[in-house]
Design a protein around this motif. Structure first.
Motif, PDB file in Angstrom:
ATOM      1  N   ASN A 162      62.748  65.724  45.409  1.00  0.00           N
ATOM      2  CA  ASN A 162      62.537  65.260  46.770  1.00  0.00           C
ATOM      3  C   ASN A 162      63.798  64.552  47.248  1.00  0.00           C
ATOM      4  OD1 ASN A 162      59.681  66.014  46.959  1.00  0.00           O
ATOM      5  ND2 ASN A 162      59.359  64.409  45.438  1.00  0.00           N
ATOM      6  N   ASN A 199      64.260  63.196  50.193  1.00  0.00           N
ATOM      7  CA  ASN A 199      63.935  62.081  51.084  1.00  0.00           C
ATOM      8  C   ASN A 199      64.880  62.023  52.272  1.00  0.00           C
ATOM      9  OD1 ASN A 199      61.655  60.995  49.610  1.00  0.00           O
ATOM     10  ND2 ASN A 199      63.147  60.418  48.046  1.00  0.00           N
ATOM     11  N   ASP A 207      63.871  69.482  52.705  1.00  0.00           N
ATOM     12  CA  ASP A 207      63.922  68.114  52.201  1.00  0.00           C
ATOM     13  C   ASP A 207      63.451  68.000  50.762  1.00  0.00           C
ATOM     14  OD1 ASP A 207      61.175  68.356  52.474  1.00  0.00           O
ATOM     15  OD2 ASP A 207      61.024  67.016  54.200  1.00  0.00           O
TER      16      ASP A 207
END
Length: 257
Positions: A146, A148, A221
């Motif tokens: 991830n 972020n 993302d």
């Protein structure tokens, strides 16, 4: 006056020589240097020798990939998690709740040192370790990164992976899948099968590393690397090492040993 001009000429010549040397050195660096200074890593030399399967809008890119930067080149806030079946977020949580506590524990333990895939270092790696009990319930193990933050098109979601001895030779791999997501919705996908690995030469002695992934045509993302093994009658054990998620890189002409 003549002496003064001579000195100016000598100074100009010296500066030109220095500038030229600097440009040549910089050019050489651009041609050869990648992550880990282009091959100072023993386990995963970043030298253009690794077989490469990277697609751009579904079309394979010719040449060999050089990893120039991991996820930390984009963000220092990336995290990792372990999933299954390409599921992330809420759908993954729902699946884990359905399969029960024992399988959840096996799944979470199936990838060790998971943060090694985001440490910007090809010398370290995450390890996929598979058990028969896990394979009886789940058809794949995914390592999810991830970011972020949104990663823009033109960057890469390319994983540097390495296989333990015998894994490819024994056809233990059903498929490797790289996926990108945006807000939990899948964006792009590349599936590499056992036959693809054979065609890339991974079943040749000593050819155990691979760059596999996507040149992003869409924003993402998060990215995942999914290993789907062939169902076996015994524990697989260590089945795959994931060294890094590369988001920056370039291609060079395919090298030969």
């Amino acid at each position: 006056m003549m002496l003064h001009k001579t000195r100016l000429t000598l100074v100009a010549s010296l500066l030109a020589s220095l500038l030229m040397a600097g440009c040549e050195a910089q050019g050489d660096g651009e041609l050869s240097d990648g992550l880990d200074n282009n091959g100072n890593t023993t386990l995963f030399p970043n030298d253009g020798m690794a077989p490469t399967q990277v697609t751009d809008n579904g079309t394979a890119i010719a040449g060999s990939f050089i990893c120039e930067g991991g996820i930390q080149a984009v963000t220092p806030n990336a995290t990792t998690e372990v999933g299954s079946g390409g599921l992330v977020g809420g759908p993954l949580t729902n699946l884990l709740n359905l399969v029960g506590g024992d399988t959840v524990t096996q799944l979470l333990n199936s990838v060790s040192e998971k943060d090694a895939v985001i440490d910007n270092n090809l010398a370290t790696f995450s390890t996929y370790s598979l058990t028969l009990g896990l394979l009886a319930v789940l058809n794949s193990v995914d390592l999810i990164v991830n970011a972020n933050t949104e990663i823009q098109p033109g960057n890469f979601a390319v994983f540097a992976v390495r296989f333990p001895p015998g894994v490819v030779d024994a056809s233990l791999v059903n498929s490797l899948t790289v996926r990108t997501f945006l807000a939990g919705v899948q964006q792009e996908e590349l599936v590499t099968t056992q036959s693809s690995l054979d065609l890339l030469g991974l079943n040749v002695a000593g050819a155990d590393r691979l760059f596999v992934g996507i040149k992003a045509a869409k924003r993402f993302d998060s990215a995942s690397l999914s290993l789907r093994p062939n169902v076996l009658s015994a524990n697989v054990g260590d089945a795959l090492y994931a060294h890094e998620l590369c988001v920056r890189g370039r291609f060079v002409a395919a090298a030969t040993p």
